[in-house]
Design an enzyme around this catalytic site. Structure first.
Site, PDB file in Angstrom:
ATOM      1  N   SER A 290      47.980  78.153  47.652  1.00 51.51           N
ATOM      2  CA  SER A 290      47.062  77.080  47.266  1.00 51.51           C
ATOM      3  C   SER A 290      45.735  77.109  48.032  1.00 51.51           C
ATOM      4  O   SER A 290      44.809  76.360  47.694  1.00 51.51           O
ATOM      5  CB  SER A 290      47.734  75.715  47.467  1.00 51.51           C
ATOM      6  OG  SER A 290      48.066  75.506  48.820  1.00 51.51           O
TER       7      SER A 290
ATOM      8  N   LYS B 187      48.759  65.880  48.888  1.00 51.10           N
ATOM      9  CA  LYS B 187      47.488  66.460  49.312  1.00 51.10           C
ATOM     10  C   LYS B 187      46.331  65.469  49.152  1.00 51.10           C
ATOM     11  O   LYS B 187      45.471  65.346  50.033  1.00 51.10           O
ATOM     12  CB  LYS B 187      47.204  67.728  48.519  1.00 51.10           C
ATOM     13  CG  LYS B 187      48.167  68.868  48.815  1.00 51.10           C
ATOM     14  CD  LYS B 187      47.901  70.078  47.925  1.00 51.10           C
ATOM     15  CE  LYS B 187      48.861  71.222  48.248  1.00 51.10           C
ATOM     16  NZ  LYS B 187      48.652  72.395  47.387  1.00 51.10           N
TER      17      LYS B 187
END
Length: 781
Positions: A684, A727
């Site tokens: 990511s 996140k």
């Protein structure tokens, strides 16, 4: 016993006598015997005898169980006896003492009711002119054997032996010996009916030798048993003696085996379990109570009796009340609450529906275990918790077989016993941290426990009987699912519990955590007051976690400091943010440096960890070199490949973007992710690395309020990633205002709280070039 009534020996016997049936003995001449008389025909016969010469015909019944005998139930030969003494008992029975006088035969029965009356004829022994040598030898042999027998038996006392020594008549010697031998009825009647005194003497000697042999064998067996008796048996005999002593004192305790049997009967065991319990209980009754095996078996039966077996009451489902309990105990966690309410609604419509296997996955401290307690309260069921972290032995789940020393049931059976119900809410904590080794794989044992199609007949190795787990509501907790075996994960319904937003943390601290810490420290509300600004400062500067444990620890430290001040007599009151440093010391978390200004080649990346989301800085630098790509920060293989992929795509953009002249020629590029002591991996960060490299090549700063996450391909496409909610929450905690996400993660935005969606601007991109327009200053490259 010897007779003291010799004067009756030559007494003329009347032709007709009342007959007294005797049930369990044979009366011989010269024998004195006490008799209890209670039957009407017997009472009438005694009354008739007492009204005359006190003589009665004593005849033994053929069948001792006959309560109202007929004439054919009596032997023909008996003994004429004298009623020496009579005493009437309180229950209207008579106790008489009779003296046997002479043998007689019933020639005919005169009447049977109200008592037996018979025409009797005395029996005279065959005459003996003189004692032969054989007869005298038989008499001496009998007397010698009586001396030997009296040494091992209490039937022949010294008085009886002396009386027998003085007898010269073989018939009388045989009769008196037989009277004291207490022969069975059939054997005694046979001796009584023999008219030949010598034959009678031989038969009595045979019976005496048999009794002596039985006595000798019994003594030998007792001696052998005593010689082989160990300390445990000696203790058993002593305990038995103590029981008898307590019995005499009226202090007898109830037999623990009988109490155990009653406990098993009252436990409501299923048919198969009851059969096993009865089988083992019979084994226990045959064992010595002091043996180790008996103690093991008794423990096993106690476990069977203590386990809950009875069917649970029907659930009284109140959806509104259950939702109120969940809302009161936990702020947020809407997805988990909705799933519990859905289950309750199904139970309300179909009480026989199987319970779901829920798996709460989330960072530490978000309330996974406490949510299980709230579910138990909402369902009005007992609650149990089983910690599985670090468990490596399969027997911890299934139990140990009883053949092992110290064997015990598994944790599942123990938790159900402690809950005291067949339908508790059981939380299997830290299911993602179960280990495995040579002792087995505990997750394999959990496959049966957590399978609704199999757990209705779960067999614990210790109990060895089927246990119905279909009524149990299992709730498992984990920090991550990638370490859970696929077969086990497939049996569970995963519900993710994300981290809390700063606003939720402040609300929970005010409603739950601070009051709890005040109560633990014995403080009143006015003694510890935290303003909203102070709480906000605590959340931002002293905690940077997804859960609440650090926040509660900090609040506990504050309360303990205040408790000390109160104990010292100092004034306390409301605390401001500026005064927290005096109590807690310097702040534990500070704002990131790059938040102060926009920097070239520095990008805020977003990562997911088991503890929640985290903001990472991705730094890129260029230096003279040979064209190498240097990667530092303890990056994993996947993250290194993402950096190489990002570099390859950025180099393909050189013709389209206004890169610095000869940017990639004779130069090394270095990508570093700070916090080098912490291992990092995953795809990511590819987007952040690509943006950092382009920022470096264009010498354009990256906007400091922007964070991003996404996997990059060689063609610059941005692929979706996981952990989006965590996140974004991490970006919010760090004070970032914009987040760049892959376009395919649009559906994950529905999981965000409304307050977060309003506070952060979300950008969805499909390519690296779209992300560059949002992340770099001046809007375009």
């Amino acid at each position: 016993m010897t007779s003291t009534f010799e004067e009756y020996d030559q007494l003329d016997i009347p032709e007709d006598l009342p007959v007294l049936p005797v049930r369990d003995m044979v009366v011989f001449p010269d024998m004195i015997a006490p008799l209890f008389v209670g039957r009407e025909l017997s009472l009438a016969a005694v009354e008739k005898a007492l009204s005359g010469q006190r003589l009665v015909m004593l005849v033994t019944q053929r069948h001792i169980t006959a309560e109202n005998p007929r004439a054919e139930d009596l032997f023909d030969v008996g003994t004429v006896g004298l009623v020496v003494r009579m005493r009437r008992l309180p229950d209207d029975r008579l106790k008489i003492l009779v003296q046997g006088l002479r043998k007689a035969r019933i020639d005919s029965m005169v009447q049977e009711r109200p008592y037996f009356s018979a025409r009797v004829r005395p029996i005279v022994d065959l005459p003996l002119d003189e004692l032969s040598v054989e007869t005298e030898a038989l008499m001496r042999s009998l007397k010698d054997k009586l001396h030997d027998y009296s040494a091992t038996s209490e039937q022949f006392g010294p008085d009886v032996i002396r009386a027998l020594e003085g007898l010269k008549d073989p018939g009388r010697l045989a009769d008196l010996t037989a009277a004291n031998l207490a022969l069975p009825v059939a054997a005694g009647q046979e001796v009584l009916e023999l008219p030949d005194p010598v034959k009678r003497l031989r038969r009595v000697i045979d019976h005496l030798m048999h009794e002596m042999e039985v006595n000798t064998t019994r003594s030998r067996i007792e001696t052998r048993v005593k010689d082989s008796m160990g300390e445990a048996r000696r203790e058993f005999y002593l305990r038995e003696q103590m029981k008898q002593i307590r019995s005499e004192l009226g202090e007898v305790a109830e037999d623990d085996t009988a109490e155990l049997e009653r406990h098993l009967r009252q436990a409501g065991l299923p048919e198969a379990v009851q059969a096993e319990a009865d089988k083992q209980l019979k084994r226990l009754l045959r064992m010595s109570p002091e043996s180790s095996e008996a103690a093991t078996l008794r423990t096993y039966l106690e476990w069977l009796g203590d386990m809950p077996w009875k069917a649970p009451p029907v659930d009284k489902v109140d959806l509104a009340r259950s939702m109120a309990i969940l809302d009161k105990d936990h702020l947020g966690l809407e997805q988990a609450k909705d799933r519990v309410i859905e289950h309750l609604a199904v139970r309300k419509l179909n009480p026989d529906s199987p319970a779901p296997i829920l798996c709460f996955v989330g960072p530490p401290g978000v309330g996974k275990t406490s949510l299980g307690q709230s579910i138990a309260r909402a369902l009005d069921r007992p609650f149990g918790r089983i910690a599985l972290g670090g468990v490596r032995d399969e027997a911890e789940i299934r139990g140990h077989r009883r053949t092992y020393v110290g064997a015990m049931p598994g944790r599942i059976a123990q938790a159900i016993k402690q809950a005291g119900a067949v339908n508790p809410v059981l939380v299997l904590d830290e299911v993602d941290k179960i280990g495995r080794d040579m002792r087995g794989d505990p997750t394999a044992a959990l496959l049966e426990v957590l399978d609704p199609e199999q757990n209705h007949a779960f067999v614990d190795h210790y109990l060895n009987v089927p246990i119905d787990l279909s009524k149990v509501l299992f709730v498992t907790t984990a920090n991550r699912v990638d370490t859970i075996p696929p077969a086990l994960l497939d049996r569970m319904e995963v519900i993710e519990l994300p981290g809390y937003t700063p606003e939720e943390k402040k609300a929970i601290a005010e409603r739950f955590l601070l009051p709890r810490q005040r109560a633990r420290c014995g403080l009143e509300e006015a003694q510890v007051e935290l303003s909203p600004e102070t709480l906000n400062w605590l959340v931002e500067r002293y905690t940077q976690e997804a859960g609440l444990r650090q926040l509660e620890q900090v609040l506990g430290r504050i309360c303990r400091k205040v408790a000390r001040q109160v104990g010292e007599g100092k004034d306390v009151g409301q605390f401001e943010a500026a005064s927290l440093a005096e109590l807690l010391g310097p702040t534990m978390h500070r704002p990131l440096e790059c938040l102060k200004e926009d920097v070239v080649g520095v990008v805020h990346g977003l990562a997911w960890t088991p503890a929640g989301g985290q903001v990472l800085q991705v730094e890129a630098a260029r230096m003279q070199g040979s064209g190498r790509l240097i990667l530092t920060g303890q990056l994993g293989d996947v993250m290194k490949e993402s950096a190489q992929t990002a570099l390859s795509h950025v180099r393909s953009l050189e013709d389209r973007l206004d890169f610095l002249p000869a940017f990639f020629e004779s130069a090394d590029l270095h990508i570093h992710v700070p916090a080098g002591a912490i291992p990092k991996d995953g795809p990511s960060a590819g987007l952040a690395m690509g943006v950092a490299l382009v920022s470096l090549a264009l010498e354009r700063p990256v906007r400091r309020r922007v964070a991003m996450t996404g996997e990059i391909t060689l063609r610059g496409r941005i692929l979706p990633v996981g952990g989006v909610r965590e996140k974004i929450l991490a970006a919010n905690r760090a004070g970032l205002t914009e987040v760049v996400l892959p376009e395919q993660n649009a559906e994950d935005l529905s999981l965000l709280p409304a307050a977060i969606r309003e506070g952060i601007q979300i950008h969805l991109v499909a390519t690296l070039e779209q992300a560059l327009e949002l992340a770099l200053e001046k809007g375009s490259a």
